[in-house]
Design a protein around this motif. Structure first.
Motif, short mmCIF file in Angstrom:
data_model
loop_
_atom_site.label_atom_id
_atom_site.label_comp_id
_atom_site.label_asym_id
_atom_site.label_seq_id
_atom_site.Cartn_x
_atom_site.Cartn_y
_atom_site.Cartn_z
N PRO A 1 54.18 -61.82 -15.36
CA PRO A 1 53.85 -63.23 -15.53
C PRO A 1 53.01 -63.75 -14.36
N GLN A 2 52.25 -64.79 -14.62
CA GLN A 2 51.30 -65.38 -13.65
C GLN A 2 50.27 -64.37 -13.17
N GLY A 3 50.11 -63.28 -13.90
CA GLY A 3 49.09 -62.29 -13.53
C GLY A 3 49.48 -61.44 -12.34
N ASP A 4 50.76 -61.48 -11.94
CA ASP A 4 51.20 -60.71 -10.78
C ASP A 4 51.46 -59.25 -11.16
N ALA A 5 51.31 -58.37 -10.18
CA ALA A 5 51.58 -56.94 -10.40
C ALA A 5 53.07 -56.70 -10.20
N TYR A 6 53.79 -56.57 -11.30
CA TYR A 6 55.24 -56.42 -11.27
C TYR A 6 55.65 -55.11 -11.94
N THR A 7 56.93 -54.77 -11.77
CA THR A 7 57.50 -53.64 -12.48
C THR A 7 57.25 -53.81 -13.99
N CYS A 8 56.90 -52.73 -14.65
CA CYS A 8 56.57 -52.80 -16.08
C CYS A 8 57.75 -53.35 -16.86
N ARG B 1 46.35 -58.00 -21.16
CA ARG B 1 45.54 -58.16 -19.95
C ARG B 1 45.23 -56.83 -19.26
N ASP B 2 46.20 -55.92 -19.28
CA ASP B 2 46.09 -54.74 -18.41
C ASP B 2 45.86 -53.42 -19.13
N GLY C 1 48.52 -63.04 -21.95
CA GLY C 1 48.82 -62.80 -20.53
C GLY C 1 48.00 -63.69 -19.63
N ASP C 2 48.66 -64.21 -18.60
CA ASP C 2 47.93 -65.03 -17.61
C ASP C 2 46.84 -64.16 -16.97
N HIS C 3 45.70 -64.77 -16.74
CA HIS C 3 44.55 -64.01 -16.23
C HIS C 3 44.84 -63.42 -14.85
N SER C 4 44.31 -62.22 -14.61
CA SER C 4 44.57 -61.55 -13.33
C SER C 4 44.04 -62.35 -12.14
N ALA C 5 43.06 -63.21 -12.39
CA ALA C 5 42.51 -64.03 -11.30
C ALA C 5 43.55 -65.02 -10.77
N LEU C 6 44.64 -65.24 -11.54
CA LEU C 6 45.70 -66.15 -11.10
C LEU C 6 46.78 -65.41 -10.32
N ASN D 1 41.38 -59.46 -7.49
CA ASN D 1 40.12 -58.75 -7.71
C ASN D 1 40.20 -57.70 -8.82
N ALA D 2 41.35 -57.62 -9.48
CA ALA D 2 41.51 -56.62 -10.54
C ALA D 2 40.54 -56.88 -11.69
N ARG D 3 40.17 -55.80 -12.37
CA ARG D 3 39.34 -55.96 -13.57
C ARG D 3 40.25 -56.22 -14.75
N PRO D 4 40.18 -57.41 -15.34
CA PRO D 4 41.03 -57.67 -16.51
C PRO D 4 40.52 -56.87 -17.71
#
Lengths: 231, 312
Positions: free
Chosen positions: B58-65, B88-89, B115-120, B125-128
């Motif tokens: 959520p919120q585009g954060d890199a979390y546990t799957c 998103r990913d 999914g919330d955009h990775s820019a958030l 800098n991830a490529r969505p």
């Protein structure tokens, strides 16, 4: 037109500082803002100053090319100069840089710019705006003339997403308009919400995968020609 | 389209017209899932939660799957999960592969999200990816479930998978019409159920639920009990389009001030505020709308479930 932004002078100088004679080439093609002969001269002078500040001498010549991305034009314009120089600094977009390196493969052409996007000039809003992403599968006919690829941060074919608030997009802090709300408004205006409601299946990204080539037709005929076999 | 079988307990319960509740679990950047399993156990203990959503970055954060926590919650706690999956990913190949994997692990509910955009998020800098959108993800799941194929029609060895798929809807949407039309598209390509974003406005919620009735798909209305004043404040300041009612916000602020030193009393006061606000809200929804239930997004606030749901 291709919208460009000049790189930081430090970065450009870093690319060419080991050379003592450089050719700085502007481009009169579609690159915006214009990067022609005067911009080439100014860049060359800045690089010269930078070199002097390091106690080095830099010789330069500034020229401009009608279109660096056209092999015939670039070759005929630039060829007379290249023997005398160690490197070329180009003010074209990436297309011109690659083309110059292809044509003149005994000399390196360095980019002075970052190519940002294919854009339109919107004077009313004082912007260069990306209205098309050249995706190879145009949807504008079903979206009221608003591009959901260039206009939507998530490239959605079936928007809007939950990230739109009163017609603004979550990306960019709710300052840019949501393309899908705009598409809805346009289609509603023309009583064509049938187009909005229709499900659009997954896109064919082979049309949008690099490298892309289109063969330029050398001739036309009404006779049947043998088809090329796809491997 | 014709209704597909109910593969999950969630969809079975919805179709039996029982008013039900779902909870939400949010794995963060973690390798130890004990807090997630604890939350799930607390939900299970109430006997009122049919299934729990497990969020996907959520919120585009890199979390546990979300797949592994879903599996462990089902396996170790025995609580059914709703596997949230964003587009998103992962491209259609990775989505397909993960869905097959999840199906093997016994996951029977998938909530298809953009999914919330990775820019958030926290890796800006991830490529969505967004190869598919959420509607197309529902199409993919439908093909896997109904036809036993991928999007290109290539057959799955062993045949069809068993899964129900849901979509999101936003009661705070403005303008409303494109949101409703979009939900219609999602139902058309195969959504079995709808879970909405959070709502604090009873009239808005009722109106939205009324508009969704025409799709003839069970809807769970999203509610967001607020664990502390800070969360309410953040919500109000940072989540545009949703505002916490002034009275609720003021009550939480008062509780915070009044019991600054006494955590136990503060928690009791906050729980009471939430119960006083949400219990009548839920009763009104249950009595006056055709909602299938409530999606209670009380993340890390599992202690509220028992007192809040005891009268349902």
């Amino acid at each position: 037109m291709i919208i460009t932004q000049q790189k930081n002078i430090e970065e450009i100088y870093d690319m060419v500082k080991q050379y003592s004679k450089i050719l700085v080439a502007g481009c009169d093609g579609c690159c915006q803002p214009p990067r022609s002969i005067n911009e080439a001269k100014v860049l060359a002078q800045m690089l010269e100053l930078k070199a002097r500040s390091e106690g080095k001498e830099l010789k330069w010549k500034a020229i401009t090319v009608l279109r660096q991305c056209d092999d015939r034009i670039a070759a005929t314009t630039v060829r007379p100069f290249i023997e005398q120089y160690d490197a070329i600094v180009s003010l074209s977009c990436g297309l011109g840089i690659v083309m110059m390196n292809r044509i003149f493969d005994n000399i390196l052409t360095f980019p002075a710019q970052n190519s940002m996007f294919g854009g339109a000039e919107n004077n009313a809003e004082n912007t260069f705006a990306e209205y098309c992403e050249t995706c190879g599968e145009c949807l504008l006919g079903v979206t009221g003339g608003v591009c959901p690829m260039a206009g939507c941060a998530k490239n959605l074919s079936n928007g809007p997403c939950g990230g739109t608030v009163t017609g603004k997009c979550e990306v960019g802090g709710y300052t840019h308009e949501c393309a899908w709300v705009k598409i809805y408004e346009r289609l509603k205006k023309f009583n064509r919400l049938d187009l909005f409601t229709k499900y659009r299946p997954p896109r064919n990204y082979r049309n949008w995968s690099s490298p892309r080539f289109i063969e330029i037709n050398k001739s036309y005929t009404n006779e049947e020609e043998p088809k090329k076999e796809e491997k | 389209m014709a209704k597909r079988p109910a593969y999950s307990n969630l969809v079975k319960t919805m179709r039996e017209s029982k008013f039900l509740f779902t909870g939400e679990l949010e794995p963060k950047k973690m390798v130890d899932l004990s807090s997630i399993l604890h939350s799930a156990e607390e939900m299970k203990k109430t006997g009122k939660i049919t299934a729990a959503n497990v969020t996907d970055g959520p919120q585009g954060d890199a979390y546990t799957c979300s797949m592994v926590p879903c599996h462990l919650v089902q396996e170790k706690v025995g609580l059914e999960t709703i596997w949230q999956m964003t587009v998103r990913d992962r491209n259609r190949i990775a989505l397909f592969g993960d869905i097959l994997g999840g199906s093997i692990l016994g996951l029977r509910n998938l909530l298809a999200l953009t999914g919330d955009h990775s820019a958030l998020g926290d890796n800006k800098n991830a490529r969505p990816v967004y190869d598919l959108d959420s509607t197309q993800l529902i199409d993919l799941v439908s093909k896997m479930v109904d036809d036993g194929t991928d999007l290109e029609g290539n057959e799955i060895e062993g045949g069809k998978i068993e899964m129900n798929v849901g979509c999101a809807a936003n009661p705070n949407s403005n303008p409303r019409e494109p949101e409703i039309l979009k939900v219609g598209r999602k139902v058309e390509v195969g959504a079995d159920f709808i879970q909405t974003q959070t709502s604090f406005d009873i009239d808005d919620a009722k109106e939205f639920l009324k508009e969704l009735e025409k799709f003839n798909v069970p809807v769970l209305l999203g509610l967001f009990p607020i664990k502390n004043y800070g969360i309410a404040w953040y919500f109000n300041e940072n989540i545009p389009g949703v505002s916490v009612p002034k009275d609720l916000l003021a009550a939480l602020k008062t509780a915070k001030k009044q019991y600054k030193e006494d955590k136990k009393k503060r928690n009791e006061a906050i729980d009471k505020i939430n119960i006083d606000f949400f219990e009548p809200f839920i009763k009104e929804i249950q009595k006056t709308t055709k909602a299938a239930g409530i999606h209670c997004m009380a993340v890390h606030y599992e202690r509220l479930f028992e007192p809040l749901l005891k009268n349902f």
